[in-house]
Design a protein around this motif. Structure first.
Motif, mmCIF file in Angstrom:
data_model
loop_
_atom_site.group_PDB
_atom_site.id
_atom_site.type_symbol
_atom_site.label_atom_id
_atom_site.label_comp_id
_atom_site.label_asym_id
_atom_site.label_seq_id
_atom_site.Cartn_x
_atom_site.Cartn_y
_atom_site.Cartn_z
ATOM 1 N N UNK A 55 -3.293 -4.367 -10.794
ATOM 2 C CA UNK A 55 -3.963 -5.482 -10.121
ATOM 3 C C UNK A 55 -3.928 -5.311 -8.607
ATOM 4 N N UNK A 56 -2.819 -4.767 -8.097
ATOM 5 C CA UNK A 56 -2.716 -4.493 -6.655
ATOM 6 C C UNK A 56 -3.695 -3.393 -6.267
ATOM 7 N N UNK A 57 -3.707 -2.309 -7.035
ATOM 8 C CA UNK A 57 -4.581 -1.171 -6.734
ATOM 9 C C UNK A 57 -6.047 -1.590 -6.770
ATOM 10 N N UNK A 58 -6.425 -2.389 -7.763
ATOM 11 C CA UNK A 58 -7.811 -2.795 -7.941
ATOM 12 C C UNK A 58 -8.247 -3.898 -6.981
ATOM 13 N N UNK B 128 -13.272 -5.316 -16.792
ATOM 14 C CA UNK B 128 -11.844 -5.606 -16.663
ATOM 15 C C UNK B 128 -11.240 -4.578 -15.712
ATOM 16 N N UNK B 129 -11.139 -4.918 -14.434
ATOM 17 C CA UNK B 129 -10.727 -3.957 -13.426
ATOM 18 C C UNK B 129 -9.258 -3.564 -13.552
ATOM 19 N N UNK B 130 -8.420 -4.500 -13.970
ATOM 20 C CA UNK B 130 -7.000 -4.182 -14.142
ATOM 21 C C UNK B 130 -6.820 -3.195 -15.286
ATOM 22 N N UNK C 62 -8.421 0.223 -4.324
ATOM 23 C CA UNK C 62 -9.779 0.416 -4.803
ATOM 24 C C UNK C 62 -10.555 -0.897 -4.696
ATOM 25 N N UNK C 63 -10.707 -1.373 -3.472
ATOM 26 C CA UNK C 63 -11.347 -2.661 -3.246
ATOM 27 C C UNK C 63 -12.820 -2.659 -3.643
ATOM 28 N N UNK D 78 -16.225 5.742 -2.303
ATOM 29 C CA UNK D 78 -16.947 4.623 -2.911
ATOM 30 C C UNK D 78 -16.007 3.565 -3.478
ATOM 31 N N UNK D 79 -15.067 3.991 -4.315
ATOM 32 C CA UNK D 79 -14.234 3.032 -5.024
ATOM 33 C C UNK D 79 -13.261 2.313 -4.100
ATOM 34 N N UNK D 80 -12.828 2.968 -3.012
ATOM 35 C CA UNK D 80 -11.860 2.344 -2.114
ATOM 36 C C UNK D 80 -12.535 1.577 -0.990
#
Length: 228
Positions: free
Chosen positions: A24-27, A128-130, A165-166, A213-215
């Motif tokens: 959850x932190x990473x995403x 579901x990003x997590x 990965x905001x 892209x992902x970050x």
């Protein structure tokens, strides 16, 4: 015997909660600068507050969150330069190591690896990003494990935990995350074909996408994070 079973169940629950909170932190589901209480997180993840508090101790030690007395935990922020350094280290280690690991991946393991890669695609499709982040972590660490370098695998696990990965939410909203997730199948195609050079190339491209892209946060997300 029953005490041992209870302790095992407690440990595995703590591990599951730790993985979910870390993902959850990473995403970016838990936003930098925000303070979250244990009861709030427990409700969010459908568990009691005790395993959350225990799991958060792991994240505090890893530097992912900081304790805020009498309030909870604040998610630590990562500077762009730190994310660049993480990407550089991953580029130096992962592509070459996974390419080297190719020779040690049994053909019999490919169906399971395919299932793991498909799980990433499925979670991306579900939004579901997590779960997506956790499935992605499990897949990449599994590939690295075949190289037999536990120190390198541990280092990459730590680097991945500190990645942010905001941009995942924006990619998911635009329907692009599922397409990006299919890169894992391309990597497996190269592995199945025994093409170490292509494996290394695809890994470099994949990690580059993670950073480029992902970050990348959307302007509103970046503004919200900076003002937290």
């Amino acid at each position: 015997m029953s005490a041992n079973i209870q302790e095992f169940e407690k440990t595995t629950l703590r591990e599951r909660v730790s993985h979910a909170l870390r993902a959850a932190v990473v995403a970016g589901e838990l936003e930098p600068g925000n303070v979250y209480s244990a009861p709030e997180l427990a409700k969010r993840f459908g568990v009691s507050a005790t395993p959350v508090r225990e799991a958060m101790l792991d994240l505090v030690r890893e530097g992912l969150v900081a304790t805020v007395p009498n309030k909870g935990y604040r998610v630590t922020e990562m500077a762009e330069s730190e994310l660049d350094q993480i990407t550089e280290l991953r580029m130096l280690i992962e592509p070459a190591l996974v390419a080297r690991a190719l020779a040690h991946i049994p053909d019999g393991d490919l169906p399971e690896l395919r299932a793991m890669a498909q799980a990433i695609v499925d979670e991306a499709a579900a939004g579901d990003l997590v779960a997506y982040t956790e499935a992605d972590r499990a897949f990449h660490l599994r590939l690295l494990g075949y190289a037999g370098n536990d120190r390198a695998t541990s280092l990459i696990a730590d680097l991945r935990a500190h990645t942010r990965l905001y941009g995942l939410a924006a990619l998911s909203e635009r329907g692009e995350l599922e397409e990006s997730a299919r890169e894992h199948h391309e990597i497996l195609d190269a592995i199945a074909g025994g093409n170490a050079g292509l494996v290394e190339k695809l890994m470099r491209t994949h990690i580059g996408h993670v950073r480029e892209s992902w970050a990348s946060a959307e302007p509103t997300q970046r503004k919200r994070n900076s003002s937290s």
